[in-house]
Design a protein around this motif. Structure first.
Motif, short mmCIF file in Angstrom:
data_model
loop_
_atom_site.label_atom_id
_atom_site.label_comp_id
_atom_site.label_asym_id
_atom_site.label_seq_id
_atom_site.Cartn_x
_atom_site.Cartn_y
_atom_site.Cartn_z
N LYS A 1 6.61 -12.14 4.81
CA LYS A 1 5.28 -11.54 4.95
C LYS A 1 4.97 -11.27 6.42
O LYS A 1 4.45 -10.21 6.77
CB LYS A 1 4.22 -12.46 4.35
CG LYS A 1 4.19 -12.51 2.83
CD LYS A 1 3.16 -13.52 2.34
CE LYS A 1 1.78 -13.19 2.81
NZ LYS A 1 0.76 -14.17 2.34
N HIS A 2 5.29 -12.24 7.26
CA HIS A 2 4.98 -12.11 8.69
C HIS A 2 5.80 -11.00 9.34
O HIS A 2 5.25 -10.13 10.04
CB HIS A 2 5.27 -13.44 9.40
CG HIS A 2 5.11 -13.37 10.89
ND1 HIS A 2 3.87 -13.27 11.51
CD2 HIS A 2 6.04 -13.37 11.89
CE1 HIS A 2 4.05 -13.21 12.81
NE2 HIS A 2 5.34 -13.27 13.08
N GLY B 1 5.07 -7.58 7.64
CA GLY B 1 3.67 -7.21 7.84
C GLY B 1 3.40 -6.61 9.21
O GLY B 1 2.37 -5.94 9.41
N LYS B 2 4.29 -6.84 10.16
CA LYS B 2 4.13 -6.28 11.51
C LYS B 2 4.53 -4.81 11.57
O LYS B 2 4.25 -4.12 12.56
CB LYS B 2 4.96 -7.08 12.51
CG LYS B 2 4.47 -8.50 12.73
CD LYS B 2 5.20 -9.20 13.87
CE LYS B 2 6.67 -9.40 13.57
NZ LYS B 2 7.35 -10.17 14.65
N ASP C 1 3.07 -2.33 3.66
CA ASP C 1 1.89 -3.06 3.20
C ASP C 1 2.32 -4.11 2.18
O ASP C 1 2.72 -3.76 1.06
CB ASP C 1 0.89 -2.08 2.58
CG ASP C 1 -0.42 -2.75 2.19
OD1 ASP C 1 -0.62 -3.93 2.55
OD2 ASP C 1 -1.24 -2.10 1.51
N ILE C 2 2.29 -5.39 2.56
CA ILE C 2 2.66 -6.46 1.63
C ILE C 2 1.44 -6.73 0.76
O ILE C 2 0.49 -7.43 1.15
CB ILE C 2 3.05 -7.75 2.40
CG1 ILE C 2 4.05 -7.43 3.51
CG2 ILE C 2 3.64 -8.77 1.42
CD1 ILE C 2 5.31 -6.76 3.07
#
Length: 222
Positions: A20-21, A24-25, A30-31
């Protein structure tokens, strides 16, 4: 800019948070959800469909594993692409996932950039597998019986070649089931299950069950 909607299925919390991290960057990713089990992901898909599902292969019992979840996702949501995330490097699992409809197979220890490229490629219809499985993928295709373009492969319909019980066994082979599992599901002896698989290989002119599974997928039998 339209973002790529992604679901992450991973039972280990820290690994899930890491995906996710890192993803997500990326501005156009789009998670939209992350889940501990495949069942949770399938429930979420009924409300909002993702473009890509990152699916952990080795989800723990008694929950659905990555192979079964991939098969269901690809059948119910053909526009959604599944990328398998795994630490497993076995040929059988790779081929079972591919036969179940996975568009990508990425090892968990791969460089994060590799997964980003896989997601981008798979979204637009490509297949993206770890290079370690390139030779496995090539060997899975049945050898042609001729070099004549009009007669490269037998033209017989698989449904016309196999009996109903052999078709049932072929479906289980395509799901990655072993002879023991096939015997239990079909309620026959292990020897009978082995005989069914042997007949399938002979009738389809292939050398192993993986090639038979690939033929079944190509023919859209199941």
């Amino acid at each position: 800019m339209e973002k790529t909607k992604i679901y992450v299925v991973e039972d280990y919390f820290l690994i899930r948070v890491s995906y996710k991290h890192n993803l997500g960057k990326i501005k156009d990713f789009d998670i939209i959800g992350d889940f501990e089990t495949a069942e949770e992901c399938l429930e979420a898909m009924e409300k909002e469909q993702a473009d890509i599902v990152l699916m952990d292969l080795g989800l723990p019992c008694p929950y659905m594993n990555g192979i079964e979840a991939t098969r269901i996702l690809c059948e119910k949501y053909p526009k959604t692409k599944v990328i398998i995330l795994t630490s497993h490097e076995t040929e059988q699992e790779f081929l079972a996932c591919t036969a179940s409809g996975a568009s990508g197979y990425v090892l968990k220890d791969s460089d994060p950039a590799f997964l980003e490229h896989a997601i981008r490629a798979v979204k637009f219809g490509a297949l993206w597998f770890d290079p370690k499985f390139a030779d496995v993928a090539k060997s899975a295709f049945p050898k042609p019986i001729s070099t004549d373009f009009e007669n490269l492969y037998p033209k017989n319909d698989i449904k016309d070649v196999l009996t109903s019980r052999e078709l049932e066994a072929l479906k289980l082979v395509s799901e990655g089931k072993s002879n023991v599992e096939i015997a239990e599901i079909m309620m026959v002896s292990k020897n009978t299950a082995k005989a069914h698989v042997g007949n399938i290989l002979n009738k389809l002119s292939v050398t192993d069950r993986v090639q038979a599974a690939v033929m079944a997928v190509k023919a859209k039998l199941f």
